[in-house]
Scaffold this motif. Structure first.
Motif, PDB file in Angstrom:
ATOM      1  N   VAL A   5      35.564  41.839  33.685  1.00 34.79           N
ATOM      2  CA  VAL A   5      35.875  40.485  34.148  1.00 34.79           C
ATOM      3  C   VAL A   5      37.297  40.168  33.695  1.00 34.79           C
ATOM      4  N   HIS A   6      38.144  39.788  34.645  1.00 37.78           N
ATOM      5  CA  HIS A   6      39.554  39.525  34.338  1.00 37.78           C
ATOM      6  C   HIS A   6      39.916  38.104  34.738  1.00 37.78           C
ATOM      7  N   ILE A   7      40.527  37.368  33.815  1.00 37.42           N
ATOM      8  CA  ILE A   7      41.116  36.065  34.138  1.00 37.42           C
ATOM      9  C   ILE A   7      42.606  36.325  34.268  1.00 37.42           C
ATOM     10  N   ILE A   8      43.142  36.179  35.493  1.00 41.06           N
ATOM     11  CA  ILE A   8      44.529  36.598  35.730  1.00 41.06           C
ATOM     12  C   ILE A   8      45.381  35.475  36.308  1.00 41.06           C
ATOM     13  N   ASP A   9      46.684  35.666  36.181  1.00 37.75           N
ATOM     14  CA  ASP A   9      47.652  34.633  36.540  1.00 37.75           C
ATOM     15  C   ASP A   9      47.931  34.651  38.049  1.00 37.75           C
ATOM     16  N   GLY A  10      47.354  33.687  38.745  1.00 44.70           N
ATOM     17  CA  GLY A  10      47.531  33.614  40.192  1.00 44.70           C
ATOM     18  C   GLY A  10      48.919  33.170  40.614  1.00 44.70           C
ATOM     19  N   ARG A  11      49.777  32.796  39.652  1.00 40.02           N
ATOM     20  CA  ARG A  11      51.152  32.376  39.992  1.00 40.02           C
ATOM     21  C   ARG A  11      52.076  33.576  40.150  1.00 40.02           C
ATOM     22  N   VAL A  12      51.615  34.753  39.718  1.00 42.19           N
ATOM     23  CA  VAL A  12      52.429  35.971  39.820  1.00 42.19           C
ATOM     24  C   VAL A  12      52.105  36.669  41.141  1.00 42.19           C
ATOM     25  N   PRO A  13      53.094  36.834  42.030  1.00 38.36           N
ATOM     26  CA  PRO A  13      52.816  37.504  43.302  1.00 38.36           C
ATOM     27  C   PRO A  13      52.201  38.890  43.080  1.00 38.36           C
ATOM     28  N   HIS A  14      51.114  39.154  43.776  1.00 34.53           N
ATOM     29  CA  HIS A  14      50.423  40.460  43.742  1.00 34.53           C
ATOM     30  C   HIS A  14      49.842  40.812  42.372  1.00 34.53           C
ATOM     31  N   ALA A  15      49.635  39.811  41.499  1.00 36.44           N
ATOM     32  CA  ALA A  15      49.060  40.095  40.170  1.00 36.44           C
ATOM     33  C   ALA A  15      47.693  40.755  40.293  1.00 36.44           C
ATOM     34  N   MET A  16      46.924  40.319  41.285  1.00 37.73           N
ATOM     35  CA  MET A  16      45.580  40.882  41.468  1.00 37.73           C
ATOM     36  C   MET A  16      45.650  42.377  41.780  1.00 37.73           C
ATOM     37  N   LEU A  17      46.582  42.740  42.639  1.00 37.41           N
ATOM     38  CA  LEU A  17      46.746  44.144  43.038  1.00 37.41           C
ATOM     39  C   LEU A  17      47.178  44.991  41.841  1.00 37.41           C
ATOM     40  N   LEU A  18      48.119  44.455  41.072  1.00 36.52           N
ATOM     41  CA  LEU A  18      48.598  45.178  39.894  1.00 36.52           C
ATOM     42  C   LEU A  18      47.494  45.309  38.840  1.00 36.52           C
ATOM     43  N   GLU A  19      46.645  44.296  38.733  1.00 33.38           N
ATOM     44  CA  GLU A  19      45.524  44.353  37.780  1.00 33.38           C
ATOM     45  C   GLU A  19      44.538  45.458  38.158  1.00 33.38           C
ATOM     46  N   VAL A  20      44.263  45.580  39.452  1.00 36.43           N
ATOM     47  CA  VAL A  20      43.268  46.554  39.917  1.00 36.43           C
ATOM     48  C   VAL A  20      43.845  47.967  39.961  1.00 36.43           C
ATOM     49  N   LEU A  21      45.110  48.100  40.357  1.00 35.87           N
ATOM     50  CA  LEU A  21      45.636  49.427  40.682  1.00 35.87           C
ATOM     51  C   LEU A  21      46.628  50.011  39.670  1.00 35.87           C
ATOM     52  N   THR A  22      46.916  49.298  38.573  1.00 38.08           N
ATOM     53  CA  THR A  22      47.827  49.855  37.558  1.00 38.08           C
ATOM     54  C   THR A  22      47.227  49.666  36.167  1.00 38.08           C
ATOM     55  N   GLU A  23      47.897  50.251  35.182  1.00 37.49           N
ATOM     56  CA  GLU A  23      47.439  50.139  33.786  1.00 37.49           C
ATOM     57  C   GLU A  23      47.867  48.821  33.157  1.00 37.49           C
ATOM     58  N   GLN A  24      48.799  48.129  33.787  1.00 39.85           N
ATOM     59  CA  GLN A  24      49.359  46.904  33.218  1.00 39.85           C
ATOM     60  C   GLN A  24      48.314  45.781  33.211  1.00 39.85           C
ATOM     61  N   ALA A  25      48.141  45.121  32.060  1.00 41.06           N
ATOM     62  CA  ALA A  25      47.212  43.983  31.972  1.00 41.06           C
ATOM     63  C   ALA A  25      47.910  42.721  32.472  1.00 41.06           C
ATOM     64  N   PHE A  26      47.285  42.027  33.388  1.00 40.79           N
ATOM     65  CA  PHE A  26      47.868  40.791  33.932  1.00 40.79           C
ATOM     66  C   PHE A  26      47.018  39.583  33.608  1.00 40.79           C
ATOM     67  N   GLY A  27      46.448  39.554  32.417  1.00 39.89           N
ATOM     68  CA  GLY A  27      45.637  38.434  32.023  1.00 39.89           C
ATOM     69  C   GLY A  27      44.709  38.852  30.901  1.00 39.89           C
ATOM     70  N   THR A  28      43.544  38.204  30.845  1.00 39.64           N
ATOM     71  CA  THR A  28      42.575  38.439  29.782  1.00 39.64           C
ATOM     72  C   THR A  28      41.348  39.136  30.345  1.00 39.64           C
ATOM     73  N   MET A  29      40.953  40.256  29.719  1.00 43.32           N
ATOM     74  CA  MET A  29      39.715  40.908  30.120  1.00 43.32           C
ATOM     75  C   MET A  29      38.599  40.499  29.163  1.00 43.32           C
ATOM     76  N   ILE A  30      37.444  40.169  29.730  1.00 45.23           N
ATOM     77  CA  ILE A  30      36.300  39.764  28.918  1.00 45.23           C
ATOM     78  C   ILE A  30      35.271  40.883  28.935  1.00 45.23           C
ATOM     79  N   ARG A  31      34.908  41.323  27.737  1.00 42.55           N
ATOM     80  CA  ARG A  31      33.934  42.408  27.596  1.00 42.55           C
ATOM     81  C   ARG A  31      32.615  41.856  27.057  1.00 42.55           C
ATOM     82  N   SER A  32      31.527  42.536  27.335  1.00 46.50           N
ATOM     83  CA  SER A  32      30.224  42.056  26.908  1.00 46.50           C
ATOM     84  C   SER A  32      29.952  42.349  25.428  1.00 46.50           C
ATOM     85  N   HIS A  33      30.761  43.231  24.818  1.00 41.89           N
ATOM     86  CA  HIS A  33      30.526  43.562  23.399  1.00 41.89           C
ATOM     87  C   HIS A  33      31.852  43.968  22.739  1.00 41.89           C
TER      88      HIS A  33
END
Length: 296
Positions: free
Chosen positions: A268-296
């Protein structure tokens, strides 16, 4: 403060080289995307978002979009001379306000998103919770934050009873991109306005999504010093709520994200929608573009 990254920080070759393993890993997997904030109101970001969704579909992933529309609802209510009222962060939704909510979410906003995705080369279909009997809801009980024994009536604001994802799955199987408005229906066929973050989290859970991506107007979850926290666990979230670092409208967003993570959504990723293509970079690269929430 950490700088905002953009697509221009990466060379095309870098992005393509990093993308291949992720395209392979997520091929055929469902990604639920909560679309809101600036990404939804800025024309350049709207276009970038639609292009990203279509690209994810074209490389074999199954994006499902869930959208909000608070500012648009507020704008129409004001034009109608009706003042919005909030209790404990929830919009009081009488019958007249519910009509406006349905018109804005299930009409204007949804069709704008569908149109943008189609224009970018995708095949989007708009749904509300009524379509395919998808989102069954009941009236939400709102408790006073200071005195939990005290409750408020906020009208037609809904709590999810169940989600039947079969209409979404049928569309996905036929190469369509579902665009879901967070409106549910009750036992007597009454409509309910539901928090879009909650709908996205629950839908991600019932679809066994690989990822839940929540676009916001901030870089992610920030600590007291304003620094981005790239990863959070349930224990850390409890601490941050207790000391007030996470508060207000961020609480249902985080709670929904954590619930999805605990229920089998892999990331689960909370990402910055103000950055153009942040969603694509989050899914397709190693770069973190926000906060990832883990279950443990």
């Amino acid at each position: 403060m950490t700088e905002l990254h953009t697509m221009s920080d990466f060379s095309p070759a870098d992005i393509l080289a990093q993308a291949l393993p992720y395209i392979r890993k997520f091929h055929g997997k469902t990604l639920v995307i909560k679309y809101g904030g600036n990404a939804m109101t800025d024309p350049a970001l709207q276009k970038a978002f639609a292009e990203d969704v279509v690209l994810l579909k074209l490389v074999g992933m199954n994006p499902v979009v869930v959208h909000g529309g608070g500012p648009q609802i507020e704008g129409l209510l004001q034009r109608l001379g009706k003042k919005g009222e909030f209790i404990e962060g929830m919009r009081v939704t009488d019958a007249e306000t519910m009509e406006v909510v349905e018109w804005v979410l299930g009409g204007e906003v949804q069709q704008d998103i569908v149109g943008l995705i189609n224009q970018a080369g995708g095949k989007a279909v708009g749904l509300t919770g009524r379509d395919g009997a998808m989102i069954r809801a009941k009236k939400l009980t709102v408790h006073d934050s200071k005195d939990p024994s005290k409750t408020y009536d906020v009208g037609q604001v809904g709590d999810i009873v169940s989600i039947d994802p079969s209409v979404v799955k049928a569309l996905q199987a036929d190469a369509f991109i579902p665009v879901v408005s967070p409106i549910g229906f009750g036992e007597s066929n009454e409509s309910y306005n539901i928090n879009a973050d909650v709908v996205a989290a629950k839908l991600a859970t019932v679809l066994s999504a690989e990822k839940l991506l929540m676009l916001t107007n901030i870089r992610g979850v920030l600590d007291k010093q304003g620094e981005l926290m790239t990863e959070l666990t349930p224990r850390r979230i409890d601490e941050l709520i207790a000391d007030g670092t996470i508060s207000g409208g961020m609480i249902p967003k985080i709670a929904g994200a954590l619930d999805a993570a605990n229920s089998g959504v892999k990331a689960v990723h909370i990402i910055d929608g103000r950055v153009p293509h942040a969603m694509l970079l989050e899914v397709l690269t190693e770069q973190a573009f926000g906060t990832m929430i883990r279950s443990h």
